[in-house]
Write an enzyme that holds these catalytic residues in place. Structure first.
Site, PDB file in Angstrom:
ATOM      1  N   ASP A  32     112.891  26.676  35.083  1.00  0.00           N
ATOM      2  CA  ASP A  32     112.441  26.338  36.431  1.00  0.00           C
ATOM      3  C   ASP A  32     113.109  25.024  36.832  1.00  0.00           C
ATOM      4  O   ASP A  32     112.822  23.966  36.255  1.00  0.00           O
ATOM      5  CB  ASP A  32     110.917  26.205  36.433  1.00  0.00           C
ATOM      6  CG  ASP A  32     110.337  26.031  37.830  1.00  0.00           C
ATOM      7  OD1 ASP A  32     111.055  25.520  38.721  1.00  0.00           O
ATOM      8  OD2 ASP A  32     109.151  26.379  38.026  1.00  0.00           O
ATOM      9  N   HIS A  33     113.977  25.094  37.835  1.00  0.00           N
ATOM     10  CA  HIS A  33     114.771  23.914  38.203  1.00  0.00           C
ATOM     11  C   HIS A  33     113.932  22.826  38.871  1.00  0.00           C
ATOM     12  O   HIS A  33     114.394  21.685  39.019  1.00  0.00           O
ATOM     13  CB  HIS A  33     115.916  24.326  39.132  1.00  0.00           C
ATOM     14  CG  HIS A  33     117.110  23.437  39.056  1.00  0.00           C
ATOM     15  ND1 HIS A  33     117.358  22.587  38.001  1.00  0.00           N
ATOM     16  CD2 HIS A  33     118.148  23.263  39.921  1.00  0.00           C
ATOM     17  CE1 HIS A  33     118.481  21.925  38.202  1.00  0.00           C
ATOM     18  NE2 HIS A  33     118.988  22.308  39.371  1.00  0.00           N
ATOM     19  N   ARG A  34     112.696  23.150  39.266  1.00  0.00           N
ATOM     20  CA  ARG A  34     111.808  22.111  39.796  1.00  0.00           C
ATOM     21  C   ARG A  34     111.328  21.183  38.686  1.00  0.00           C
ATOM     22  O   ARG A  34     110.946  20.040  38.942  1.00  0.00           O
ATOM     23  CB  ARG A  34     110.593  22.764  40.477  1.00  0.00           C
ATOM     24  CG  ARG A  34     110.903  23.608  41.687  1.00  0.00           C
ATOM     25  CD  ARG A  34     109.685  24.367  42.157  1.00  0.00           C
ATOM     26  NE  ARG A  34     109.179  25.283  41.129  1.00  0.00           N
ATOM     27  CZ  ARG A  34     108.090  26.032  41.266  1.00  0.00           C
ATOM     28  NH1 ARG A  34     107.386  25.956  42.387  1.00  0.00           N
ATOM     29  NH2 ARG A  34     107.713  26.843  40.296  1.00  0.00           N
TER      30      ARG A  34
END
Length: 452
Positions: A424-426
């Protein structure tokens, strides 16, 4: 002589056994009726949770005198199901108790403290879904109206941001079904309904301006066959769709040199042949992943509901995708950090067998902090696994192969295992993703690093 041959009869109340963390599940099928003669472990009712369907077995044998539940009732652990007329003492037949004791004796040491004769646990079974007509998209005014839907449908609708008041159910007595929610979402996506706003932190009100889904009569081009999706795929499909749309996926690819590890695995299996334990490469990867999760704790975490805080988990429960005739399910190895590789391998074998037989309990598929999907036994060089929310990462394994690797002086044949890490790039940036994959490959190249 008259009374010695008589058998004493007694009445027994059969109750719902332990069904995991579920407080209430809905009865969707009655499998016995008054007057039926049943045996120990015979299925009595089918209930539905938000994960799957379960058959509740009987703890006693006898004749059904009275049913205490009906379709649509909510039950939990301890809820009375029916009364039985039994012969002799009101106790389960000894054979299942002996079988339970044998099962406990063969279980890993970490779970050997389980009582030898617990009530039979409910087993999962697939329930074929009958086709239902499309829900009419007729928005209604609220005015205190409470939609008629099961807890699992309510949870499903909340995850997708659908207001059930706006749906017209197609089930019995206007009951809203999973299919009704799915059809509503499809209609919204196609521009035929009001936009369903996603809750804050769960998509932020995603609005997708998409063209209608193409609908063709394929029979014009040749022979066709209509094949219903399995229940597992019907349940997992919307979750996978949500996760793919709402999580900004990035996939990092790498390779691990497992030449020495594979030799060690083969030698260990030869030594363990008499014990019945078979070590798989996945068992080693699970252990190595725990080491990587400890070094990079952001991978063993979840975003909170508002997407403002990271919940770091201090436990290491590793889910692994198991292939079954009806689709993939994800059993969970609990507390993998506290188990040896042989214990992990044995537990994986037991859970995989239960998955193929449809007998996994809900608790067996809950609580994962990280998931591994292995396709190494099938083939392929790499793929992009979809993150299993609310987790923030998933590891994919493809088929290992011999490749020429430069050792500083020459090319040498080495067994290389492809790694596909989606995150998850967040939560995780590219540098951290690359470091995690590189460290995992390093550990698999030398498992002694797990001791550090």
């Amino acid at each position: 002589m008259g009374t010695n041959g008589a058998k004493a009869m007694s009445m027994v109340e059969v109750k719902v056994p332990d069904i995991g963390d579920f407080k209430e599940v809905e009865v969707i099928e009655l499998m016995v009726k008054p007057g039926d003669t049943i045996t120990v472990d015979q299925s009595l009712i089918t209930v539905e949770s938000d994960k799957a369907s379960m058959e509740i077995p009987s703890s006693h044998a006898g004749v059904v005198k009275e049913l205490k539940v009906k379709i649509g009732d909510k039950v939990a652990e301890g809820t009375p199901l029916l009364t039985l007329e039994t012969e002799g003492a009101a106790a389960p037949a000894p054979a299942p108790a002996a079988a339970a004791a044998a099962a406990v004796a063969s279980a890993p040491a970490a779970v050997a403290s389980t009582p030898a004769s617990p009530p039979p646990a409910p087993s999962l079974t697939l329930v074929e879904s009958k086709p239902v007509p499309t829900a009419a998209l007729e928005p209604r005014e609220d005015n205190g109206f409470k939609p008629h839907a099961s807890p699992s449908v309510r949870k499903f609708s909340r995850e997708l941001g659908v207001d059930l008041v706006r749906l017209k159910g197609t089930g019995p007595k206007g009951r809203i079904l999973h299919e009704d929610v799915q059809n509503y979402v499809k209609a919204v996506m196609a521009g035929h309904g009001e936009t369903a706003a996603a809750p804050a932190g769960k998509g932020g009100g995603i609005g997708l301006d998409l063209l209608p889904w193409p609908s063709l009569d394929f029979s014009k081009f040749g022979e066709t066959e209509l094949q219903p999706l399995s229940r597992i795929k019907k349940i997992s499909g919307p979750n996978l769709h949500r996760n793919w749309v709402m999580i900004p996926h990035v996939t990092q690819f790498d390779e691990a040199d497992v030449t020495e590890l594979e030799e060690f695995r083969k030698d260990s299996n030869a030594a363990l042949a008499k014990s019945g334990v078979k070590l798989t490469m996945l068992a080693f990867v699970i252990k190595a992943s725990v080491s990587a999760l400890k070094k990079f704790p952001a991978f063993n975490a979840s975003l909170d509901e508002k997407g403002e805080n990271l919940i770091l988990k201090k436990f290491y429960n590793i889910g692994f995708a198991a292939d079954t005739p009806n689709g993939l399910v994800v059993p969970v190895i609990k507390n993998a950090d506290a188990k040896s590789i042989s214990q992990i391998a044995q537990e994986m074998g037991e859970l995989s067998a239960q998955a193929r037989e449809g007998k996994l309990k809900p608790a067996d598929m809950q609580g994962a902090s990280f998931t591994i999907s292995s396709l190494g036994g099938i083939g392929g060089t790499a793929f992009t696994p979809i993150i299993n929310a609310p987790e923030v990462a998933i590891l994919g394994l493809s088929k290992s192969s011999i490749k020429p690797v430069w050792d500083g002086k020459q090319f040498a044949p080495r067994l290389m295992l492809p790694l596909s890490l989606s995150y998850d790039h967040r939560v995780i940036d590219g540098a951290m993703g690359a470091r995690f994959a590189a460290y995992l490959a390093e550990v698999l190249g030398d498992m002694r690093k797990t001791l550090l």
